[in-house]
Scaffold this motif. Structure first.
Motif, mmCIF file in Angstrom:
data_model
loop_
_atom_site.group_PDB
_atom_site.id
_atom_site.type_symbol
_atom_site.label_atom_id
_atom_site.label_comp_id
_atom_site.label_asym_id
_atom_site.label_seq_id
_atom_site.Cartn_x
_atom_site.Cartn_y
_atom_site.Cartn_z
ATOM 1 N N TYR A 116 0.830 -1.196 0.000
ATOM 2 C CA TYR A 116 0.000 0.000 0.000
ATOM 3 C C TYR A 116 0.872 1.257 0.000
ATOM 4 C CZ TYR A 116 -2.905 -3.711 1.982
ATOM 5 O OH TYR A 116 -3.529 -4.907 2.227
ATOM 6 N N GLY A 117 0.461 2.227 -0.806
ATOM 7 C CA GLY A 117 1.164 3.499 -0.849
ATOM 8 C C GLY A 117 0.192 4.657 -0.850
ATOM 9 N N THR A 118 0.715 5.854 -0.814
ATOM 10 C CA THR A 118 -0.145 7.044 -0.765
ATOM 11 C C THR A 118 -0.951 7.235 -2.046
ATOM 12 O OG1 THR A 118 1.743 8.366 -1.516
ATOM 13 C CG2 THR A 118 1.326 8.286 0.869
ATOM 14 N N GLU A 119 -0.520 6.597 -3.154
ATOM 15 C CA GLU A 119 -1.202 6.796 -4.432
ATOM 16 C C GLU A 119 -1.951 5.564 -4.912
ATOM 17 O OE1 GLU A 119 -1.402 9.826 -5.678
ATOM 18 O OE2 GLU A 119 -0.219 10.396 -3.915
ATOM 19 N N GLY A 120 -1.912 4.479 -4.160
ATOM 20 C CA GLY A 120 -2.635 3.289 -4.598
ATOM 21 C C GLY A 120 -2.132 2.035 -3.928
ATOM 22 N N SER A 121 -2.670 0.882 -4.370
ATOM 23 C CA SER A 121 -2.349 -0.417 -3.782
ATOM 24 C C SER A 121 -1.918 -1.387 -4.875
ATOM 25 C CB SER A 121 -3.559 -0.982 -3.037
ATOM 26 O OG SER A 121 -3.929 -0.140 -1.962
ATOM 27 N N LEU A 122 -0.945 -2.224 -4.549
ATOM 28 C CA LEU A 122 -0.371 -3.179 -5.494
ATOM 29 C C LEU A 122 -0.537 -4.594 -4.964
ATOM 30 C CD1 LEU A 122 1.407 -3.288 -8.159
ATOM 31 C CD2 LEU A 122 3.374 -3.476 -6.619
ATOM 32 N N VAL A 123 -1.083 -5.489 -5.787
ATOM 33 C CA VAL A 123 -1.161 -6.908 -5.450
ATOM 34 C C VAL A 123 -0.008 -7.621 -6.135
ATOM 35 C CG1 VAL A 123 -2.487 -9.040 -5.716
ATOM 36 C CG2 VAL A 123 -3.647 -6.920 -5.092
ATOM 37 N N VAL A 124 0.797 -8.318 -5.347
ATOM 38 C CA VAL A 124 1.976 -9.040 -5.833
ATOM 39 C C VAL A 124 1.681 -10.534 -5.722
ATOM 40 C CG1 VAL A 124 4.467 -9.366 -5.521
ATOM 41 C CG2 VAL A 124 3.420 -7.147 -4.987
ATOM 42 N N PRO A 125 2.020 -11.337 -6.729
ATOM 43 C CA PRO A 125 1.671 -12.760 -6.671
ATOM 44 C C PRO A 125 2.479 -13.529 -5.641
ATOM 45 C CG PRO A 125 2.966 -12.291 -8.633
ATOM 46 C CD PRO A 125 2.638 -10.962 -8.003
ATOM 47 N N ASP A 126 2.083 -14.764 -5.436
ATOM 48 C CA ASP A 126 2.701 -15.663 -4.467
ATOM 49 C C ASP A 126 4.220 -15.693 -4.662
ATOM 50 O OD1 ASP A 126 3.556 -17.820 -2.927
ATOM 51 O OD2 ASP A 126 1.815 -19.052 -3.411
ATOM 52 N N PRO A 127 5.007 -15.298 -3.654
ATOM 53 C CA PRO A 127 6.462 -15.243 -3.822
ATOM 54 C C PRO A 127 7.140 -16.610 -3.795
ATOM 55 C CG PRO A 127 5.891 -14.593 -1.602
ATOM 56 C CD PRO A 127 4.588 -14.767 -2.341
ATOM 57 N N ASN A 128 6.359 -17.687 -3.667
ATOM 58 C CA ASN A 128 6.904 -19.029 -3.816
ATOM 59 C C ASN A 128 7.041 -19.394 -5.292
ATOM 60 O OD1 ASN A 128 7.842 -21.556 -3.055
ATOM 61 N ND2 ASN A 128 5.823 -22.410 -2.734
ATOM 62 N N TYR A 129 6.535 -18.529 -6.163
ATOM 63 C CA TYR A 129 6.571 -18.764 -7.605
ATOM 64 C C TYR A 129 7.196 -17.577 -8.309
ATOM 65 C CZ TYR A 129 3.314 -22.435 -6.298
ATOM 66 O OH TYR A 129 2.743 -23.522 -5.695
ATOM 67 N N PHE A 130 7.638 -17.789 -9.542
ATOM 68 C CA PHE A 130 8.336 -16.758 -10.305
ATOM 69 C C PHE A 130 7.382 -15.862 -11.086
ATOM 70 C CE2 PHE A 130 11.394 -19.999 -9.429
ATOM 71 C CZ PHE A 130 12.607 -19.342 -9.274
ATOM 72 N N GLY A 131 6.196 -16.361 -11.398
ATOM 73 C CA GLY A 131 5.243 -15.611 -12.196
ATOM 74 C C GLY A 131 3.969 -15.311 -11.441
ATOM 75 N N GLY A 132 2.940 -14.952 -12.169
ATOM 76 C CA GLY A 132 1.655 -14.621 -11.572
ATOM 77 C C GLY A 132 1.199 -13.236 -11.991
ATOM 78 N N GLU A 133 -0.005 -12.887 -11.595
ATOM 79 C CA GLU A 133 -0.599 -11.613 -11.989
ATOM 80 C C GLU A 133 -0.261 -10.513 -10.986
ATOM 81 O OE1 GLU A 133 -5.053 -9.663 -12.551
ATOM 82 O OE2 GLU A 133 -4.762 -11.813 -12.894
ATOM 83 N N VAL A 134 0.200 -9.399 -11.512
ATOM 84 C CA VAL A 134 0.446 -8.189 -10.724
ATOM 85 C C VAL A 134 -0.664 -7.204 -11.084
ATOM 86 C CG1 VAL A 134 2.086 -6.372 -10.146
ATOM 87 C CG2 VAL A 134 2.922 -8.610 -10.917
ATOM 88 N N PHE A 169 -2.843 -3.345 -9.916
ATOM 89 C CA PHE A 169 -2.740 -2.058 -9.226
ATOM 90 C C PHE A 169 -4.092 -1.364 -9.234
ATOM 91 C CE2 PHE A 169 -1.835 2.602 -9.614
ATOM 92 C CZ PHE A 169 -1.339 2.791 -8.325
ATOM 93 N N ARG A 170 -4.416 -0.739 -8.123
ATOM 94 C CA ARG A 170 -5.609 0.107 -8.050
ATOM 95 C C ARG A 170 -5.201 1.467 -7.522
ATOM 96 N NH1 ARG A 170 -11.516 -1.522 -5.525
ATOM 97 N NH2 ARG A 170 -12.414 0.582 -5.509
ATOM 98 N N ALA A 171 -5.295 2.452 -8.376
ATOM 99 C CA ALA A 171 -4.886 3.801 -7.998
ATOM 100 C C ALA A 171 -5.924 4.440 -7.088
ATOM 101 C CB ALA A 171 -4.693 4.656 -9.245
ATOM 102 N N TRP A 211 -9.376 -2.693 -10.293
ATOM 103 C CA TRP A 211 -7.955 -3.020 -10.392
ATOM 104 C C TRP A 211 -7.538 -3.114 -11.854
ATOM 105 C CZ3 TRP A 211 -4.927 -3.617 -5.993
ATOM 106 C CH2 TRP A 211 -5.619 -3.662 -4.777
ATOM 107 N N SER A 212 -6.304 -2.727 -12.147
ATOM 108 C CA SER A 212 -5.759 -2.818 -13.497
ATOM 109 C C SER A 212 -4.521 -3.709 -13.478
ATOM 110 C CB SER A 212 -5.364 -1.435 -14.018
ATOM 111 O OG SER A 212 -6.485 -0.581 -14.052
ATOM 112 N N PRO A 213 -4.377 -4.581 -14.487
ATOM 113 C CA PRO A 213 -3.186 -5.440 -14.511
ATOM 114 C C PRO A 213 -1.927 -4.625 -14.802
ATOM 115 C CG PRO A 213 -4.464 -5.721 -16.514
ATOM 116 C CD PRO A 213 -5.291 -4.860 -15.614
#
Length: 365
Positions: free
Chosen positions: A257-275, A277-279, A285-287
């Motif tokens: 979470y930041g002052t300008e929005g929120s970021l969803v980060v995928p499972d850190p046990n894996y290398f990929g996944g969907e990132v 953001f919602r401003a 949310w936008s990919p």
């Protein structure tokens, strides 16, 4: 680049993932494998290449520059010290050790000999997590305020063929899964400054539900539900919970979470996944586009390949012993805080590892 000779000590469950992924990195020349059970090393050598040899032979081989330590967590420091004493660079499966003071000895020994120390996890180098890092670095979040980090499940005795070590000293959800989450958080936000932790009394016995030990009982020696908060040097506060005692939940693995929005980060046990953001002020949310490499599979030799390339290029490697030591100190601080009822200040303060996108993909070296 000239390939780097690699020896492997420990041919258990995780070794197959490393050996399969190593085929994608020409910089890695897997030369020899060893295990306390010679038949395990012989089986892996037959499956993936290389030669089954003794530990002594691996440590004495001048063609081997890095030894990959895939032993159980309780043996990581002792085996790592043997590797360093033999004049080899060492790369360890996570965690770096099960005790911060012991792991510090390993780090100091490597530094004294001018040798490199590296450690998993390397999933933070995956394309999705590097895309999240680039998004944060570009300032889209504004000032980081906080976040959440959750890994919660009913326990590994449901599926692992030999799950007992997860519940002995050196196991538990924090040392097992915490490295993925804390390492990725340091990648995103920088070093941790202090920790507050709590842990309830664990169930003292677990019943194995997987073969071949189905029905056997495990005596539990470690906390199996750990929760608390991490405050980073930049001021951001992340709420964290690691558990082997939760039947089900709806929390996402990582949110920032930041002052300008929120970021969803995928499972850190894996290398990929969907990132995504919602401003601030948006209704959906936008990919976040992931165009960086290593987001399309299990690349669980990436940190080792980066370390090998760093040796050849004479630059710092990213999945470093310094980073792993910091993560171990943070994980241990949860227990110390729970025992004392106080914040625990963190002494180590590594810099953030360089973004991987700054280099050519390692599978082209």
């Amino acid at each position: 680049m000239k390939p780097v000779g690699i020896g492997i000590i420990g041919c258990g469950n995780i070794s197959a993932a490393y050996l399969k992924a190593a085929r994608s990195f020409p910089i890695l020349d897997i030369r020899a494998l060893s295990d306390a059970r010679p038949e395990a090393a012989e089986a892996r050598a037959a499956e993936f290449g290389g030669v089954a040899r003794s530990v002594a032979e691996i440590l004495a081989d001048p063609e081997i520059e890095i030894v990959l330590n895939l032993t159980i967590p309780a043996a990581h420091v002792d085996v790592g010290l043997q590797i360093i004493e033999a004049g080899k660079h060492a790369y360890s499966e996570k965690p770096l050790g099960i005790d911060y003071r012991d792991a510090r000895r390993l780090s100091d020994a490597a530094a004294a000999k001018g040798l490199r120390l590296g450690s998993a996890p390397d999933t933070f180098l995956g394309g999705a997590h590097q895309a999240a890092r680039a998004f944060v670095d570009a300032g889209h979040l504004g000032q980081p305020i906080g976040g959440t980090a959750f890994f919660m499940c009913p326990g590994h005795e449901r599926w692992h063929p030999d799950p007992g070590f997860y519940y002995k000293r050196g196991g538990g959800p924090m040392l097992d899964m915490g490295p993925y989450y804390i390492t990725d958080l340091v990648n995103l936000l920088g070093p941790v400054a202090r920790v507050a932790g709590l842990s309830p009394e664990p169930r003292r016995a677990r019943t194995i539900a997987s073969e071949p030990k189905k029905g056997e009982t495990i005596e539990v020696e470690v906390p199996t539900h750990v929760a608390g908060a991490i405050q980073f040097a930049n001021g951001a506060v992340v709420t964290m919970a690691m558990s082997f005692d939760v039947a089900a939940h709806r929390h996402l693995p990582l949110e920032i979470y930041g002052t300008e929005g929120s970021l969803v980060v995928p499972d850190p046990n894996y290398f990929g996944g969907e990132v995504s953001f919602r401003a601030k002020g948006d209704t959906d949310w936008s990919p976040v586009e992931v165009t960086l490499p290593y987001a399309d599979g299990n690349h669980r030799s990436l940190g080792l390949a980066d370390m090998a390339a760093a040796i050849r290029a004479d630059r710092p490697h990213r999945a470093s012993g310094e980073l792993a030591l910091h993560v171990l100190e943070v994980m241990e601080a949860f227990g110390r805080s729970s025992e004392t009822g106080r914040f625990v200040e963190i002494e180590t303060a590594p810099g953030r590892p360089a973004p991987l996108s700054a280099d050519a993909p390692l599978d082209r070296l």
